[in-house]
Every structure is written in structure tokens, then in C-alpha cells.
Design an enzyme around this catalytic site. Structure first.
Site, PDB file in Angstrom:
ATOM      1  N   GLU A   1      -9.161   0.349  -2.167  1.00 35.98           N
ATOM      2  CA  GLU A   1      -8.547   0.929  -0.975  1.00 35.98           C
ATOM      3  C   GLU A   1      -9.546   1.707  -0.121  1.00 35.98           C
ATOM      4  O   GLU A   1      -9.463   1.680   1.116  1.00 35.98           O
ATOM      5  CB  GLU A   1      -7.384   1.838  -1.383  1.00 35.98           C
ATOM      6  CG  GLU A   1      -6.183   1.108  -1.944  1.00 35.98           C
ATOM      7  CD  GLU A   1      -6.312   0.719  -3.407  1.00 35.98           C
ATOM      8  OE1 GLU A   1      -5.437  -0.005  -3.909  1.00 35.98           O
ATOM      9  OE2 GLU A   1      -7.299   1.153  -4.053  1.00 35.98           O
TER      10      GLU A   1
ATOM     11  N   ARG B   1      -5.515   7.016  -2.656  1.00 32.98           N
ATOM     12  CA  ARG B   1      -6.838   6.881  -3.269  1.00 32.98           C
ATOM     13  C   ARG B   1      -7.939   6.868  -2.197  1.00 32.98           C
ATOM     14  O   ARG B   1      -9.111   7.053  -2.508  1.00 32.98           O
ATOM     15  CB  ARG B   1      -6.912   5.593  -4.100  1.00 32.98           C
ATOM     16  CG  ARG B   1      -5.762   5.419  -5.072  1.00 32.98           C
ATOM     17  CD  ARG B   1      -5.975   4.252  -6.006  1.00 32.98           C
ATOM     18  NE  ARG B   1      -6.704   4.686  -7.194  1.00 32.98           N
ATOM     19  CZ  ARG B   1      -7.282   3.871  -8.046  1.00 32.98           C
ATOM     20  NH1 ARG B   1      -7.264   2.572  -7.828  1.00 32.98           N
ATOM     21  NH2 ARG B   1      -7.894   4.324  -9.108  1.00 32.98           N
TER      22      ARG B   1
ATOM     23  N   LYS C   1      -3.234 -15.299 -18.247  1.00 33.10           N
ATOM     24  CA  LYS C   1      -2.137 -14.435 -17.825  1.00 33.10           C
ATOM     25  C   LYS C   1      -0.821 -15.212 -17.905  1.00 33.10           C
ATOM     26  O   LYS C   1      -0.711 -16.333 -17.409  1.00 33.10           O
ATOM     27  CB  LYS C   1      -2.374 -13.948 -16.389  1.00 33.10           C
ATOM     28  CG  LYS C   1      -1.464 -12.810 -15.955  1.00 33.10           C
ATOM     29  CD  LYS C   1      -1.949 -12.176 -14.667  1.00 33.10           C
ATOM     30  CE  LYS C   1      -1.090 -10.960 -14.301  1.00 33.10           C
ATOM     31  NZ  LYS C   1      -1.576 -10.254 -13.100  1.00 33.10           N
TER      32      LYS C   1
END
Length: 615
Positions: free
Chosen positions: A361, A389, A276
Site C-alpha cells: 500500500e 498502512r 492453494k
């Protein structure tokens, strides 16, 4: 420049293999230059350059389909599909989105913005393809951070039954937004180290190739050995063919892997390892900081416009640390957003009372419910658009049992540049529809502190929603104690009553000044509570006010204004209600100031609506 030769989808196929590295370097330089000006998702895109190139070389777009999980790594894809000029207006109002958008290009086949959805969407497209009798590739690209989300596992379980081609590419950069957590992160670490086994296997075969009997014995034992030494077999055990790990920065090698995977008549996973932030040293050193970055100076990575004031996340961070020091029952929970929500300091100070649930979540909310039943005071810090969510878990696992869980809802209201998938404009509506839930919104940074202290000592579910950005420090002389269901009158006059929720109190103060300059008398009230609303104050104020103006940074349907209007109508009170809210629509990307004006919820627009109503 090689990049100048790519103006339309498929042009990359004309680039010779010997120039792949040069093209990748040009793409990285282009992205760094453009994002340094507009801001955007940098680190994730720098890590996915060769992967995207390989997909465009190996596949036939737009016939073949690529679904980008979350979508914050799709910049190179946009660049290779004729959208180079769009980067000048990236994430600006009316400009190019930072996420895949079907309305932008026929090569964007699925609108994304939230995590762990790509495999499910891909499976649906595979089914549609096969029902129609078509023949095209479907590729879902998912990051290992997204494999902390349960939806991905539900989809992989379903994918195991396929008898037709479906490619899953696991882009393993050891990160999500912050460092990946949990068992899957550790598991993938072990897969990476297993590369030594794969090399050893080939060496042994080469040495023993002359002994057929020994080689046959080794081959018969291969699966047993792989079970011991190659953790990638967990995907095989799920019924998904596993290929890898593959160097995610070797374009030619990736092209070969994708073409081989295309031949498999079942679900196949290509596990690639990437870095990354690759190619830009500040992003490589600080990938979390450059995940989503504001405009920066290329030479050193320092923000062009550094913050000079505290934001709401800073206030939340400070108060949580103080609450943790005072009460050992306080536990902080995040869904892979410790840095973004401001819980990093709490994690460092009280590691035993900090929980990162990963990008999950639903799990985080039910986990918090279990903590509450165990006698603790869980505070779940979560972005507004991500909490939705877990609607079912908030309703069934927390509210149904009336448990003392605190939801610290960050990025509530308009967040700007990330667009439709990230605008936090629905939480007031869905949370206030839930029995036992109590919903608050602070007018400034001092009130956020007071509300958090109130919430952790309240015996029931409490949600506190606050916006992104600089914390408002005005009206600090008005700091009445927080009382359940009670608003806070700030300026009390007659005729017009501005009832403002949270961030809109600042706007309401500006509206009041405009109205007074035009000869109108106007009260200003800090609503504080969206559930329960202060019906006592409304009843009392009806006698001296002919118009109530409700103001909220939330959609109109189910919001605060609708509740006030309903109460006044139900009680047949002699007053009118003007509801100022966001229209019931998805809101595109753009600066927050620009969006306020476009939606008609800025001070000048509101004042004009009020004056038109009372004249």
C-alpha cells in the site's frame, strides 16, 4: 478417526508417519465441512495442511514459536492445538477468531491479520530469546504474496546479519489473494523450474563418483553454476541460507527440512511449493473466490445465500469503467485486490491504465502521487484497514503536494467476521486530520457514483469511504449535486437534527421514524463531507434545533462528531451535541448487525439515547 486422537497440543506426535496422508485428508474434510457453514478462509488453509502438521511434529510447542504471516492459514494450527470445538463458532461474535490470537492459546505467539509482518516479528523474538539465553526455535511462515510488501524485505535485510538460528518458511502457492504480481512472483516461478537442475546435479555426481578429480572440479564450480541456474541464490546473496524448493504436501519431507534448518546458526529459508485450495476441486479451480468465502454448498461450491442485489463494489466497478471510457487520464490502482475492490472489469477493459502494485500500500500511494504529477488521474481502490498502512505516504507524498489522487476506500466501517485487524473504523479520523485532504461518504449507491465523478475532476486529494455489502438504494429521490463542503438536508423540521455520515444515513432514517412515533420533531441531514464540514448549515440550523445528533461508523476520537462539537463550542452556539460513534477501542469479530447492537449504534439504541438526552 485419526483426528479424534488429537485433542491437545503435541498429540500429533503420536500419529505414525504411515498415517500422515490419512490425517491430512481428515483435516481437509473437517475444514471444508465447517467452513461451508460458517464461512472463512478456505483455500489458503487447505494449502497449508501438511506444512502445519510438519511444524507441529518437528517443533515443541508452545516453547517453540510459529508466527503466521497474515494468519488466514492458521486453521489447521488451531485444530492441532485443542480448538476443534471452536470451529462451530468460527468468526462469530464471542466465538473463535479466524486469525491467530494470543488470548486464545499459548501456541499463538503473535496476533496477525495484515501482510508481510512475520519476518520482522520473528526477528524480534529471536533477539529476545538470545538476550535471555533461551534455546527455542522461532519460525516465520510467509506466503509469496506477502513478499510483495516492503516490510518483508526490510526484515530480510536485517536477518542477513544473524549468527543465530531463525527459520523462515516461504509458502509458495503462486498466489496471494488473487494471482501474485511483480518480479518476485516471476522469480519464484523460475525457482520452481530450477528443480530440474537440482535433480541433474545429483545424477551427474552419481555417474562421476569414481573420478575424484572431475568431481572436485565440479564442486569448485558449483556456486558459479548455481548462480546461473538456481535463482534461489538471491536469498543466499542476501545472507540467508536457502533450502528448496521442497514439496509442501510431503509431511515427512517437510519434517526433515525443518529439523535440518533448526541446526543452522543463521537465518535460513525453506522454500516450499503448495497448491492453494488443495483437496477441494472448486477451491483449486477458483482459489481467489475461496480465499475468503461465505457459507457454501460443499457439492458444488455455490454460496448458500447468493447475492440478489448489487453491492458497493459493483457500483464502483461500473462507474470506474464509465470514467475510463470518458477520460483516458483515469488510471486505476489496486494493492493485490482487483477482484475484491471491483477493478477486475476495468483491468480487462483498460489493461494499460490498470496497475496492481501487489500487497504494498505504501508503494501504491506514492506511485499514485507520481502519476498525478505526470498529469493523470489515479484512483487507488483499497480496503480501509489496509490504507492505514500507508499513512505517511498519504500525508507526505499526496497531501503535502496537494495532488489530485482519489482514494476509493472500500470496507469502511464495521466489516464483521474478520475482526480487529480488518474493521475500517479509523479512516475518518486520520484522513480528516491531514491538510488538503477532502473526505466524503455516500448515503447510497447513487451518491457513490456522483462522488466518484466529482472526485476525478477535483484538483486535490479526495477520499471516498463506503461500506462492505449490499448497496443502499433508498432515498434515491434526494440527489442534489455534489458541492465542496456542502451537506444535503433530506427532511427539515425542528428541535432535533440528525447529522449522519455515509452508511449511517440509512440508520438515521430509522431513528427519525422511531422519534416521530414518540412525538419528537426531527430533521435528517446527509453530512456528505467529513472534511470540510458544512459549518454554514450548522450555523443556520442552530436557530431551530436544540440538539444535534452526529452519527458515524467510525471511532469517536477525531471523527465527525468531534468536529461538529468543536465548531459549536468554538463559536459558542446555543445547541447541544450528542455524538454517536464507535467507542475508541478495537472491535472484535461477529456479524455486522450484532456488532452494531453491541456498540450501541443501531437505530433502536440511538433513538433511546436521543430521547434520554432531550427529556
Amino acid at each position: 478417526m485419526l483426528l479424534d486422537q488429537i485433542n491437545n497440543t503435541g498429540d500429533i506426535k503420536n500419529i505414525p508417519q504411515s498415517e500422515y496422508k490419512e490425517l491430512a485428508q481428515e483435516i481437509r474434510e473437517f475444514l471444508i465441512e465447517k467452513i461451508s457453514i460458517t464461512g472463512g478462509h478456505l483455500a489458503s488453509n487447505l494449502g497449508a495442511v501438511e506444512l502445519t502438521m510438519a511444524l507441529h511434529i518437528a517443533l515443541d510447542l508452545p516453547k517453540d514459536k510459529i508466527i503466521w504471516d497474515v494468519g488466514h492459514q492458521s486453521y489447521t494450527h488451531k485444530l492441532l492445538t485443542g480448538r476443534k470445538s471452536g470451529f462451530d463458532t468460527l468468526r462469530q461474535y464471542g466465538g473463535m477468531s479466524g486469525f491467530p490470537k494470543r488470548c486464545e492459546s499459548d501456541t499463538d505467539c503473535f496476533d496477525t491479520g495484515h501482510s508481510s509482518t512475520s519476518i520482522s516479528a520473528g526477528l524480534g523474538m529471536v533477539k529476545a530469546r538470545d538476550l535471555k539465553g533461551d534455546d527455542y526455535a522461532v519460525v516465520s511462515v510467509i506466503g509469496d504474496g506477502s513478499l510483495t510488501g516492503g516490510l518483508a524485505y526490510e526484515a530480510m535485510n536485517n536477518a542477513s546479519k544473524l549468527e543465530t538460528n531463525f527459520i523462515i518458511i516461504l509458502n509458495d502457492n503462486e498466489m496471494s489473494i488473487s494471482e501474485s504480481v511483480g518480479g518476485m512472483g516471476k522469480y519464484l516461478d523460475s525457482v520452481r523450474t530450477a528443480q530440474g537442475y537440482l535433480n541433474l546435479k545429483e545424477d551427474v555426481y552419481a555417474q562421476l563418483r569414481t573420478s575424484t578429480k572431475i568431481v572436485d572440479s565440479i564442486r569448485r564450480a558449483k556456486n558459479s553454476v548455481k548462480q546461473l541456474f538456481v535463482p534461489g541464490m538471491v536469498f543466499e546473496n542476501l545472507g540467508i541460507t536457502y533450502l528448496g524448493p521442497v514439496d509442501g504436501h510431503d509431511t515427512a519431507g517437510l519434517v526433515r527440512a525443518i529439523k535440518e534448518a533448526r541446526k543452522v546458526k543463521k537465518a535460513v529459508m525453506i522454500h516450499i511449493v503448495t497448491k492453494k485450495g488443495k483437496g477441494y476441486e472448486p477451491a483449486e479451480r477458483h482459489p481467489a473466490r475461496f480465499h475468503g468465502t461465505e457459507p457454501f454448498i460443499i457439492e458444488n461450491g455455490i454460496p448458500r445465500n447468493p447475492r440478489t442485489t448489487s453491492n458497493y463494489q459493483d457500483i464502483f466497478s461500473t462507474v470506474m469503467c464509465k470514467l475510463g471510457a470518458r477520460d483516458e487520464k483515469v488510471v486505476a490502482i489496486t494493492a493485490a485486490m482487483a477482484d475484491g475492490t471491483g477493478l477486475k472489469r476495468f483491468r480487462n477493459m483498460y489493461p494499460d491504465r490498470f496497475v496492481d502494485a501487489g500487497i504494498a500500500e505504501e508503494h501504491a500511494v506514492t506511485y499514485a502521487a507520481g502519476l498525478a504529477i505526470g498529469g493523470y488521474k489515479p484512483v487507488f481502490a483499497v480496503y480501509s484497514s489496509f490504507l492505514q498502512r500507508a499513512y505517511d505516504q498519504v500525508l507526505e507524498d499526496v497531501c503535502l503536494q496537494n495532488l489530485p489522487v482519489v482514494f476509493a476506500i472500500d470496507r469502511a466501517g464495521l466489516v464483521g467476521s474478520d475482526g480487529e485487524t480488518h474493521q475500517g473504523i479509523f479512516d475518518l479520523s486520520y484522513l480528516s486530520s491531514m491538510p488538503n485532504m477532502h473526505v466524503l461518504a455516500p448515503k447510497n449507491k447513487w451518491e457513490l457514483s456522483d462522488m466518484l465523478k466529482f472526485a476525478v475532476n477535483f484538483n486535490g486529494p479526495v477520499a471516498i469511504r463506503y461500506p462492505r455489502g449490499n448497496a443502499y438504494d433508498g432515498l434515491k429521490e434526494y440527489r442534489a449535486p455534489i458541492e465542496m463542503g456542502k451537506c444535503e438536508p433530506i427532511y427539515e423540521e425542528k428541535d432535533i437534527c440528525l447529522l449522519a455520515v455515509g452508511s449511517m444515513v440509512k440508520v438515521a432514517e430509522e431513528v427519525r421514524n422511531i422519534l416521530k412515533d414518540n412525538g419528537f420533531r426531527c430533521s435528517l441531514v446527509n453530512a456528505r463531507f467529513v472534511k470540510p464540514i458544512d459549518t454554514d448549515y450548522i450555523h443556520k440550523a442552530v436557530g431551530t434545533h436544540r440538539l444535534f445528533v452526529t452519527m458515524e461508523e467510525n471511532v469517536a476520537s477525531g471523527g465527525y462528531g468531534e468536529k461538529v462539537r468543536s465548531y459549536i463550542g468554538e463559536k459558542k452556539l446555543d445547541a447541544s451535541v450528542l455524538s454517536i460513534a464507535i467507542p475508541d477501542q478495537f472491535v472484535t469479530h461477529g456479524s455486522v448487525d450484532k456488532l452494531f447492537k453491541e456498540l450501541g449504534i443501531d437505530a433502536q439504541s440511538i433513538a433511546e439515547k436521543v430521547m434520554k438526552e432531550v427529556r
